[in-house]
Design a protein around this motif. Structure first.
Motif, PDB file in Angstrom:
ATOM      1  N   GLU A 129       0.822  -1.208   0.000  1.00 19.81           N
ATOM      2  CA  GLU A 129       0.000   0.000   0.000  1.00 19.81           C
ATOM      3  C   GLU A 129       0.859   1.262   0.000  1.00 19.81           C
ATOM      4  O   GLU A 129       1.794   1.410   0.797  1.00 19.81           O
ATOM      5  CB  GLU A 129      -0.911   0.012   1.238  1.00 19.81           C
ATOM      6  CG  GLU A 129      -1.858   1.174   1.318  1.00 19.81           C
ATOM      7  CD  GLU A 129      -2.973   1.083   0.298  1.00 19.81           C
ATOM      8  OE1 GLU A 129      -3.521   2.133  -0.093  1.00 19.81           O
ATOM      9  OE2 GLU A 129      -3.298  -0.055  -0.133  1.00 19.81           O
ATOM     10  N   GLN A 472       7.644   5.536  -0.473  1.00 21.71           N
ATOM     11  CA  GLN A 472       6.443   5.219   0.295  1.00 21.71           C
ATOM     12  C   GLN A 472       5.622   6.493   0.467  1.00 21.71           C
ATOM     13  O   GLN A 472       6.064   7.458   1.114  1.00 21.71           O
ATOM     14  CB  GLN A 472       6.831   4.639   1.662  1.00 21.71           C
ATOM     15  CG  GLN A 472       5.743   3.803   2.294  1.00 21.71           C
ATOM     16  CD  GLN A 472       5.467   2.533   1.514  1.00 21.71           C
ATOM     17  OE1 GLN A 472       6.362   1.912   0.969  1.00 21.71           O
ATOM     18  NE2 GLN A 472       4.181   2.161   1.456  1.00 21.71           N
ATOM     19  N   LYS A 475       2.078   5.902   5.148  1.00 18.06           N
ATOM     20  CA  LYS A 475       2.843   5.327   6.244  1.00 18.06           C
ATOM     21  C   LYS A 475       2.823   3.804   6.124  1.00 18.06           C
ATOM     22  O   LYS A 475       1.748   3.191   6.076  1.00 18.06           O
ATOM     23  CB  LYS A 475       2.286   5.766   7.591  1.00 18.06           C
ATOM     24  CG  LYS A 475       2.556   7.224   7.905  1.00 18.06           C
ATOM     25  CD  LYS A 475       2.078   7.572   9.302  1.00 18.06           C
ATOM     26  CE  LYS A 475       2.399   9.035   9.601  1.00 18.06           C
ATOM     27  NZ  LYS A 475       1.952   9.405  10.987  1.00 18.06           N
ATOM     28  N   PRO A 476       4.017   3.176   6.097  1.00 13.78           N
ATOM     29  CA  PRO A 476       4.025   1.714   5.963  1.00 13.78           C
ATOM     30  C   PRO A 476       3.587   1.042   7.263  1.00 13.78           C
ATOM     31  O   PRO A 476       3.708   1.584   8.350  1.00 13.78           O
ATOM     32  CB  PRO A 476       5.510   1.414   5.662  1.00 13.78           C
ATOM     33  CG  PRO A 476       6.246   2.550   6.278  1.00 13.78           C
ATOM     34  CD  PRO A 476       5.368   3.747   6.145  1.00 13.78           C
ATOM     35  N   SER A 477       3.081  -0.168   7.081  1.00 18.17           N
ATOM     36  CA  SER A 477       2.671  -0.982   8.229  1.00 18.17           C
ATOM     37  C   SER A 477       3.678  -2.103   8.405  1.00 18.17           C
ATOM     38  O   SER A 477       3.946  -2.864   7.464  1.00 18.17           O
ATOM     39  CB  SER A 477       1.273  -1.556   7.972  1.00 18.17           C
ATOM     40  OG  SER A 477       0.917  -2.433   9.015  1.00 18.17           O
ATOM     41  N   PHE A 478       4.247  -2.184   9.604  1.00 13.23           N
ATOM     42  CA  PHE A 478       5.243  -3.210   9.882  1.00 13.23           C
ATOM     43  C   PHE A 478       4.689  -4.244  10.859  1.00 13.23           C
ATOM     44  O   PHE A 478       3.829  -3.914  11.707  1.00 13.23           O
ATOM     45  CB  PHE A 478       6.503  -2.575  10.491  1.00 13.23           C
ATOM     46  CG  PHE A 478       7.166  -1.548   9.590  1.00 13.23           C
ATOM     47  CD1 PHE A 478       7.835  -1.933   8.433  1.00 13.23           C
ATOM     48  CD2 PHE A 478       7.100  -0.193   9.893  1.00 13.23           C
ATOM     49  CE1 PHE A 478       8.420  -0.983   7.605  1.00 13.23           C
ATOM     50  CE2 PHE A 478       7.692   0.755   9.087  1.00 13.23           C
ATOM     51  CZ  PHE A 478       8.360   0.351   7.942  1.00 13.23           C
TER      52      PHE A 478
END
Length: 480
Positions: A129, A472, A475-478
């Motif tokens: 995403e 990106q 905000k990336p999801s970790f």
């Protein structure tokens, strides 16, 4: 007697230790010049210069690079006769062959100008995403080119032009046999306006400077054309330094003449493929494999045509076969022939030599027990082998440790496709000679003929690094 220096950081300099080597005309062994030989301090100076220049050249705009190459093309066209005379005098290139080298280089320059604006990456779909995913190509930095004697202008330019077009600096080590040709290239680029340090030319024996260059971390890639033996040593050095390397080495090219071939066309292709530049061509068709139904007639016509091949001084316009690069090569080839004859081979024509001039030679009844069946001659000698059928012809074609160029003469589309798919060679030509090259094609071999490809975008790929980049936007999801 003229004395030539090294070309380092845009300047013509003497070697730091004053070491010089003679350069001889292969036609008569007369001395034509002395050339300074690089030693360790000179190698270091060239490395420092190339490393420094590579950064600025990598950032140079494509329009500036294009203008340089157009200017280089014009310089070459203006100095065409001078270049031809150096090739004739130093490498023994026949009159027309020398002109062909020059014309090829002009075509090469125009090809690479077109590639400069196509050094591109791509955008790629992604499953993450908010991510933008892309790739692009960057210059490697400093490239080392080690060059041969047989087509010293063409084959050196095949290394220099793509390397520079891709944004690299390059250090060239010309053949010990043709040092002036390498220095000539530096002079041409200098006149065209290449910035100092982007091209450095250092003459020396490979054994004297190769370890220092191949294992230095500032060298990012090596491109080599020459013998398989030297290529193996360079590959070992490159492996220790984990460098990429492109190797274009020897050949034992098969020209296959199938039962339905145009016989006259096959004879012409065989003659050209065997005797261009005295057979000192990696693509030379030194093995002609003929279907048994055509064997006798082919041999008769081929011998007749070979006897008409003009041997003489390379400065004569009608000369086809000139001198070999060194007299010692004649004795080597004579030894191959003597070994073959002692085991039943027949010399149909030629077989002798005078000085560095070897007669165009045709051998028949050659078998795998003979040295010449397996060894590269690098001279005007061709073996004619009898094939019992199409399958046997393919077996014979692949019965070699080499795999550079091959050719097949046939009017049968199915047979042509069968051979194109199954001959173990990097290049296969249908109804043509084994000797064929264009600046934009993927030129290269397999097995002991090397790996990697030169030409057009294939050279650009060898001389650039492909980098993957992501942006990106969310905000990336970790996972943790």
């Amino acid at each position: 007697m003229p004395v030539y220096g090294l070309y380092v950081d845009g300047r013509w300099v003497a070697s730091t230790q004053g070491k010089r080597a003679p350069d001889h005309n292969p036609a008569d062994n007369t001395l034509i010049a002395y050339v300074h030989q690089a030693t360790a301090p000179d190698v270091e100076a060239a490395l420092e210069s190339a490393q420094r220049a590579s950064r600025a050249w990598a950032d140079t705009r494509v329009g500036t690079k294009e203008a340089l190459f157009f200017c280089l093309r014009d310089v070459i066209m203006t100095r065409r006769t001078e270049i031809q005379q150096i090739l004739i005098k130093e490498s023994g290139s026949a009159f027309k062959k020398a002109l062909w080298e020059i014309d090829y280089v002009i075509d090469l320059i125009q090809t690479m100008v077109g590639e400069i604006r196509r050094i591109a990456g791509e955008t790629m779909p992604t499953t993450i995403e908010g991510r933008v995913s892309m790739s692009f190509r960057q210059p490697l930095g400093v490239v080392l080119g080690i060059c041969p004697f047989n087509s010293p202008f063409l084959l050196t330019m095949k290394k220099v032009v793509p390397a520079v077009a891709a944004g690299n600096a390059i250090i060239i080590k010309p053949s010990e046999e043709t040092p002036l040709s390498g220095l000539l290239i530096a002079d041409l680029f200098e006149e065209a306006g290449l910035p100092p340090g982007v091209l450095n030319v250092i003459n020396a024996a490979v054994a004297d400077i190769a370890p220092a260059l191949t294992e230095d971390p500032r060298i990012k890639a090596i491109t080599f054309t020459g013998s398989t033996r030297t290529g193996r040593l360079l590959a070992e050095g490159a492996a220790r330094g984990l460098k990429r390397i492109t190797l274009e080495m020897g050949g034992k090219g098969p020209l296959v003449v199938l039962r339905d071939a145009d016989l006259d066309g096959a004879v012409r292709a065989a003659t050209f493929g065997a005797f261009l530049h005295q057979g000192q061509v990696c693509m030379a068709g030194s093995r002609v494999i003929v279907d048994s139904s055509l064997y006798d007639e082919f041999c008769k016509r081929f011998v007749e045509r070979t006897r008409q091949v003009k041997v003489g001084s390379p400065d004569r316009e009608d000369t086809v076969v000139g001198p070999l690069i060194r007299i010692s090569q004649c004795a080597f080839i004579a030894g191959q022939i003597e070994d073959a004859v002692s085991q039943g081979a027949v010399v149909r024509c030629g077989g002798g030599y005078n000085g560095s001039y070897f007669e165009p030679t045709v051998l028949t009844d050659v078998t795998p027990a003979m040295r010449i069946y397996h060894e590269e001659s690098f001279g005007p000698v061709v073996s004619v082998l009898r094939a019992e059928d199409t399958g046997d012809a393919l077996r014979l074609a692949n019965d070699t440790s080499y795999g550079l160029s091959a050719a097949v003469m046939t009017e049968n589309l199915s047979d042509a496709w069968y051979f194109a798919q199954n001959i173990e060679a990097g290049m296969v030509h249908i109804n043509d000679s084994t000797i064929s090259d264009e600046p934009h094609v993927p030129f290269g071999g397999v097995k002991n003929s090397g790996f990697g490809r030169e030409g057009g975008r294939y050279s650009i790929e060898e001389m650039t690094e492909l980098k993957w980049v992501t942006f990106q936007t969310a905000k990336p999801s970790f996972p943790f």
